[in-house]
Design an enzyme around this catalytic site. Sequence first.
Site, PDB file in Angstrom:
ATOM      1  N   TYR A 149       0.849  -1.192   0.000  1.00 36.41           N
ATOM      2  CA  TYR A 149       0.000   0.000   0.000  1.00 36.41           C
ATOM      3  C   TYR A 149       0.879   1.234   0.000  1.00 36.41           C
ATOM      4  CZ  TYR A 149      -3.549   3.372   1.573  1.00 36.41           C
ATOM      5  OH  TYR A 149      -4.401   4.450   1.681  1.00 36.41           O
ATOM      6  N   ASP A 245       9.331   2.716  -0.061  1.00 38.93           N
ATOM      7  CA  ASP A 245       8.287   3.370   0.733  1.00 38.93           C
ATOM      8  C   ASP A 245       8.512   3.026   2.208  1.00 38.93           C
ATOM      9  OD1 ASP A 245       6.035   4.159   2.097  1.00 38.93           O
ATOM     10  OD2 ASP A 245       4.626   3.436   0.573  1.00 38.93           O
ATOM     11  N   LYS A 273       4.340   9.145   8.893  1.00 39.27           N
ATOM     12  CA  LYS A 273       4.080   8.673  10.260  1.00 39.27           C
ATOM     13  C   LYS A 273       5.075   9.241  11.276  1.00 39.27           C
ATOM     14  CE  LYS A 273       1.588   4.763   8.378  1.00 39.27           C
ATOM     15  NZ  LYS A 273       0.187   4.659   8.679  1.00 39.27           N
TER      16      LYS A 273
HETATM   17  C1  LIG Z   1       3.610   2.069   3.463  1.00 41.86           C
HETATM   18  C2  LIG Z   1       2.624   3.193   3.375  1.00 41.86           C
HETATM   19  N1  LIG Z   1       2.748   4.104   2.394  1.00 41.86           N
HETATM   20  C3  LIG Z   1       1.903   5.133   2.279  1.00 41.86           C
HETATM   21  C4  LIG Z   1       0.860   5.299   3.167  1.00 41.86           C
HETATM   22  C5  LIG Z   1      -0.074   6.449   3.038  1.00 41.86           C
HETATM   23  O1  LIG Z   1       0.122   7.354   4.066  1.00 41.86           O
HETATM   24  P1  LIG Z   1      -1.054   8.343   4.533  1.00 41.86           P
HETATM   25  O2  LIG Z   1      -2.093   7.503   5.185  1.00 41.86           O
HETATM   26  O3  LIG Z   1      -0.363   9.300   5.443  1.00 41.86           O
HETATM   27  O4  LIG Z   1      -1.557   9.020   3.295  1.00 41.86           O
HETATM   28  C6  LIG Z   1       0.683   4.378   4.204  1.00 41.86           C
HETATM   29  C7  LIG Z   1      -0.423   4.514   5.173  1.00 41.86           C
HETATM   30  O5  LIG Z   1      -0.649   3.723   6.028  1.00 41.86           O
HETATM   31  C8  LIG Z   1       1.579   3.299   4.317  1.00 41.86           C
HETATM   32  O6  LIG Z   1       1.452   2.374   5.278  1.00 41.86           O
END
Ligand SMILES: Cc1ncc(COP(=O)(O)O)c(C=O)c1O
Length: 432
Positions: A149, A245, A273
Amino acid sequence: MSSKMHTKTKNQEIFERLLEVIPGGVNSPVRSCKAMGQNPLVASMAKGDLIYDADGKSFIDYCCSWGPLIHGHAHPEIIAAAQRRMALGTTFGVTTGIEEEMARKVTQLMPSIEKVRFVSSGTEASMSAARLARGFTGRDMLVKFAGHYHGHADFFLIQAGSGVLGLNATSSSKGIPEDIVKHTVCLKFNDVENTRSFLYENRDKIAGVILEPIAANMGVVPTQPTLMQMLRKVTEEIGALLIIDEVITGFRVGLQGAQGLYGVKPDLTLLGKIVGGGFPAAAFGGRREIMDYLAPLGPVYQAGTLSGNPVAMEAGLQTIKMLEVPGFYEGLLRKTNSLTQPIQATIDRLQLPACIQQVGSLFTLFFGARKVENMDDAKGLDALRFAEFFRYMYENGVYIPPLQQEAWFLSTAHTEEHIAYTRELVIKFLER
Ligand SMILES: Cc1ncc(COP(=O)(O)O)c(C=O)c1O
């Protein structure tokens, strides 16, 4: 008033009112607890490792706002730092010195990041990095892995994990044009040979390959080191960018993130985060020549009214400084192991179809599999058993992520007493 209305908790009342004005009563779908067969927790406050619902009932929290709160809720030093900064003004729409301090901290700790740009969410970081990769390489194709994700931008919602796991499998959401879907290719995770062949076969088309280095949105599933090494080598060879990521793993599994553990230097990194210290901040950064392709220096546009928000920068900086204390990660790992190892030992003793997969203070307890390596495994899990487990934990005052294919997060605020209580509770459930 009917006696029925008297029996309603405040939590229920507020949630019912929320349903009238916010779709599903939540501002992010996975919060709804729908699949768990109960109403969600409506938080009123939190402190340390405890989160309180609207009736004042406390829960030991292993969700920790999905990862940012590595020092627990409302840590006094982080709150004080944010308050100090807030008193000077909350947003200016012009550049500030605290952004430089934060950028230096990030670039010093993560050597692959020579320059960084701050944004407000992980989604924004990933969609900006994708545009930059496409602009820099002059190519359109993005390669991702099933179950990973990267936020909810159109071109990443293709067989994505987290709250979109149960939705349509081609694009994971309605409202995404086929014309966009066709530029993203989703490969099976941890399949080194097929991935390698695909990359070579499409060598002139691929702008970037993106992955969660330790997937956490299908539950915790680490990348096999051979896949990571191959991705670094082959992307370099074919002129595609490797985008790691680290929205979850950044500052969670170590000061250099998962890339430090794997010894890999990506072209671009996403952070979120923890970097915002519990406030809305995220970042993307990488090689100088790529980052300088962004406006105002280069032709790739990216912007944000609240980007690099000074309050979030201050909270993030304070959070990271507290991670730099020698022995921080070792201590947190010991704490996490004191929860996970006896649970895994119980699973082994009882020969249950379950397992814990863990990296540092990040872990998932899976029901219905002895090992999870990819999305096919994650889809075959025992959802009913997990929902039963979630409700049991909730009734007994422990809040875990309301979806099996997510990670539990430990913080330094988790007390030994609360960890011992949780451990005994889980073991009792496994034994019954
Ligand atoms: C690995 C990863 N990338 C991107 C995101 C997206 O971040 P946001 O919820 O701050 O848009 C998340 C959200 O949980 C994530 O776990």
